[in-house]
Write an enzyme that holds these catalytic residues in place. Structure first.
Site, PDB file in Angstrom:
ATOM      1  N   GLU A  43       0.805  -1.230   0.000  1.00  0.00           N
ATOM      2  CA  GLU A  43       0.000   0.000   0.000  1.00  0.00           C
ATOM      3  C   GLU A  43       0.838   1.281   0.000  1.00  0.00           C
ATOM      4  O   GLU A  43       0.682   2.137   0.870  1.00  0.00           O
ATOM      5  CB  GLU A  43      -0.947  -0.015   1.208  1.00  0.00           C
ATOM      6  CG  GLU A  43      -1.861  -1.221   1.206  1.00  0.00           C
ATOM      7  CD  GLU A  43      -2.700  -1.355   2.472  1.00  0.00           C
ATOM      8  OE1 GLU A  43      -2.720  -0.425   3.286  1.00  0.00           O
ATOM      9  OE2 GLU A  43      -3.337  -2.416   2.621  1.00  0.00           O
ATOM     10  N   ASN A  69       1.823  -5.250  -2.924  1.00  0.00           N
ATOM     11  CA  ASN A  69       0.430  -5.543  -2.564  1.00  0.00           C
ATOM     12  C   ASN A  69      -0.334  -4.241  -2.305  1.00  0.00           C
ATOM     13  O   ASN A  69       0.172  -3.355  -1.621  1.00  0.00           O
ATOM     14  CB  ASN A  69       0.452  -6.402  -1.283  1.00  0.00           C
ATOM     15  CG  ASN A  69      -0.905  -6.930  -0.868  1.00  0.00           C
ATOM     16  OD1 ASN A  69      -1.645  -7.453  -1.698  1.00  0.00           O
ATOM     17  ND2 ASN A  69      -1.236  -6.804   0.412  1.00  0.00           N
ATOM     18  N   HIS A 105     -10.549  -5.939  -1.162  1.00  0.00           N
ATOM     19  CA  HIS A 105     -11.480  -5.605  -0.075  1.00  0.00           C
ATOM     20  C   HIS A 105     -12.600  -4.804  -0.748  1.00  0.00           C
ATOM     21  O   HIS A 105     -12.336  -3.755  -1.342  1.00  0.00           O
ATOM     22  CB  HIS A 105     -10.795  -4.736   0.977  1.00  0.00           C
ATOM     23  CG  HIS A 105      -9.756  -5.467   1.766  1.00  0.00           C
ATOM     24  ND1 HIS A 105     -10.064  -6.513   2.620  1.00  0.00           N
ATOM     25  CD2 HIS A 105      -8.412  -5.309   1.836  1.00  0.00           C
ATOM     26  CE1 HIS A 105      -8.939  -6.957   3.183  1.00  0.00           C
ATOM     27  NE2 HIS A 105      -7.931  -6.248   2.722  1.00  0.00           N
ATOM     28  N   GLU A 127      -6.344 -10.496  -0.444  1.00  0.00           N
ATOM     29  CA  GLU A 127      -7.049 -10.230   0.829  1.00  0.00           C
ATOM     30  C   GLU A 127      -8.549 -10.071   0.592  1.00  0.00           C
ATOM     31  O   GLU A 127      -9.169  -9.151   1.113  1.00  0.00           O
ATOM     32  CB  GLU A 127      -6.512  -8.944   1.483  1.00  0.00           C
ATOM     33  CG  GLU A 127      -5.030  -8.891   1.688  1.00  0.00           C
ATOM     34  CD  GLU A 127      -4.531  -7.650   2.429  1.00  0.00           C
ATOM     35  OE1 GLU A 127      -5.354  -6.884   2.956  1.00  0.00           O
ATOM     36  OE2 GLU A 127      -3.305  -7.451   2.473  1.00  0.00           O
ATOM     37  N   ASP A 149     -12.428  -9.776   0.594  1.00  0.00           N
ATOM     38  CA  ASP A 149     -13.684  -9.871   1.335  1.00  0.00           C
ATOM     39  C   ASP A 149     -14.664  -8.887   0.707  1.00  0.00           C
ATOM     40  O   ASP A 149     -14.263  -7.950   0.025  1.00  0.00           O
ATOM     41  CB  ASP A 149     -13.519  -9.656   2.851  1.00  0.00           C
ATOM     42  CG  ASP A 149     -12.730  -8.424   3.232  1.00  0.00           C
ATOM     43  OD1 ASP A 149     -12.716  -7.456   2.461  1.00  0.00           O
ATOM     44  OD2 ASP A 149     -12.126  -8.427   4.325  1.00  0.00           O
TER      45      ASP A 149
END
Ligand code: G3I
Length: 481
Positions: A288, A330, A366, A397, A399
């Protein structure tokens, strides 16, 4: 003949998918409208100017089994999915290439990433003239798995009953975040057996693993790695350089040289500790770095003191520490085609060109306010252009919370479509979910959502460890349904 029939069938499927996708995206439109903040996913303060990727493209999902997209579908997808090897070389050895894939001409257009090339692999693979109309999108064939204009179709031995077995149908690792403090919950550890890839949720972050300079606390990370090892899971270390979970001693370092040396030492010591044993096979080296509008790096001690070159330095230190680990950059809100994803694409392209040792890009996925959903088409397109650089992609990651009004069916569909996109790109090698159960999902503690008073329900298992329909969506995608 068979191919034509498949083509028609896939067109129908795609039409149906498009309708479903439109429904999903109109529900998610709420999110698009709401997503203006640049809220970092870890609970920082929201700002403004976030980018909301367009959800209106509504074009087809990827080219169907056996030969590309239907007429009228996204030219990028058509070109990108049909051969065209980077460097004009041939590619082979794709994972579970589609049976019956035939040749298919790519859409006309100049590929910026290599143009025509022959690709032959898998059953029925043959040459495909690549070239992605529309610019940067590359070609699936470029990356060691292109199969001559065919999609990458899972082939299962028997009927998988776990996510990891379903992932094995296309040789993808299927992962979850694992937190050491939940390993005393038998439901947690039992559910973890569905996975063969683990990312320590917090235990390897800088503040946890080197809380004061030169003093390393490997115990929590070791706990996760030992659990993974005893359950046959590989581990992706997470994360070496990030702007959150950084101890104050790092932020307080005054000089650039001292900070660079602390960073290199951190990377070296941590990776050295985990490189023996063969369990930790990959690292999120830098996490990030980019602001959400893709214009510049976040203002951190690393960027402000070392400049953007800290990323190169970090990857070089990582490679020096472990020659075999996969090294990833990432990031979040950069899964589809948007300004931030473009910035990351250009950064990693530059790294590849400069010979900086990077192996791949993690797309976090996300999803839900404040992270606008990317269309599965866009995600596919982004994966293809990264793959065309010769890099891997991992969904790192994922969700999908429902606080923006998603129904369970829409959530299932989105999970399905994103996982299906990964399965269609040979260089997309792993899919990790950010926790298995809603019970411990970080989204509950994330104050930038609109989940106040609601259950985010973002994961594949509910609070009571019951599989949700989203789980079925993922399973379907992994077995090629
Ligand atoms: O361990 C302490 C505990 O001792 C203390 O009592 C408690 C009180 O708040 O805090 C605990 O630490 C928290 C930790 O999670 C463990 O629960 C931290 O405050 C909290 O900031 C931390 O949040 C994590 C966040 O990253 C920041 O590191 C989340 O669990 C984790 O899911 C989240 O994961 C990130 C990825 O690393 C990068 N991508 C985005 C993703 C979601 O934000």
């Amino acid at each position: 003949m068979a191919r034509h029939k498949l083509g028609r069938d896939s067109s129908r499927v795609m039409l149906r998918e498009r309708r479903l996708q439109r429904g999903l995206l109109s529900a998610l439109g709420l999110v698009l409208a709401a997503c203006q903040g640049e809220a970092p996913p870890s609970g920082g303060k929201g700002g403004s100017n976030g980018t909301a990727p367009s959800a209106s493209s509504g074009t087809s999902t990827v080219g169907g089994v056996g030969g590309g997209s239907s007429a009228g579908s996204s030219p990028v997808v058509a070109g990108g999915s049909q051969g065209g090897s980077v460097n004009g070389g041939s590619s082979s050895g794709g994972v579970a290439s589609a049976v019956g894939g035939g040749s298919a001409s790519g859409a006309a257009g100049a590929s910026t990433t290599g143009g025509a090339g022959s690709s032959a692999s898998g059953a029925g693979g043959s040459s495909g003239s690549g070239g992605a109309a529309g610019g940067q999108a590359g070609s699936a064939g470029a990356n060691g798995g292109g199969s001559g204009g065919t999609a990458n179709v899972p082939m299962c031995k028997g009927t998988p009953t776990t996510l990891k077995d379903a992932g094995a149908c296309s040789d993808r690792l299927i992962g979850t975040a694992i937190a050491a403090n939940h390993l005393n919950d038998s439901s947690y550890t039992t559910t973890a057996k569905e996975f063969n890839y683990a990312t320590p949720e917090n235990e390897m972050k800088w503040d946890s693993i080197e809380p004061s300079q030169g003093n390393f606390n490997f115990a929590p990370g070791d706990q996760v790695v030992n659990f993974a090892k005893s359950n046959g899971m590989k581990v992706k270390g997470h994360t070496l350089v990030w702007r959150y979970s950084v101890p104050s001693w790092v932020s307080n370092i005054g000089s650039a040289d001292a900070l660079r040396s602390a960073m290199v030492n951190h990377i070296t010591q941590v990776m050295n500790h985990y490189k023996a044993g063969g369990t930790v096979v990959a690292w999120d080296v830098v996490n990030e770095a980019w602001e959400n509008d893709g214009t510049k790096f976040w203002d951190t001690p690393f960027s402000s003191k070392l400049g953007m070159g800290f990323v190169d330095d970090a990857f070089k230190a990582a490679r020096a520490a472990d020659a075999n680990a996969k090294l990833y950059y990432n990031d979040y809100r950069a899964d589809g085609m948007n300004a931030k994803a473009n910035a990351i694409y250009n950064m990693v392209k530059g790294m590849v060109e400069r010979g900086v040792p990077i192996d791949g890009v993690g797309l976090q996925v996300h999803t839900g306010t404040p992270n606008a959903p990317s269309t599965p088409d866009d995600i596919l397109q982004n994966m293809q252009r990264i793959a065309a650089l010769g890099l891997e992609i991992v969904i790192s990651e994922m969700d999908v919370h429902v606080c923006d009004g998603l129904t369970a069916q829409q959530q299932k569909q989105y999970y399905h479509d994103v996982v299906a996109a990964c399965v269609k790109v040979p260089k997309c090698t792993a899919i990790t979910f950010w926790g298995a159960s809603d019970k411990y999902s970080w989204v509950k503690d994330f104050n930038e959502t609109n989940c106040a008073g609601k259950n985010p329900s973002a994961c594949l298992w509910d609070d009571n460890w019951m599989k949700k329909s989203a789980y079925d969506g993922v399973m379907d995608a992994l077995v090629g349904k």
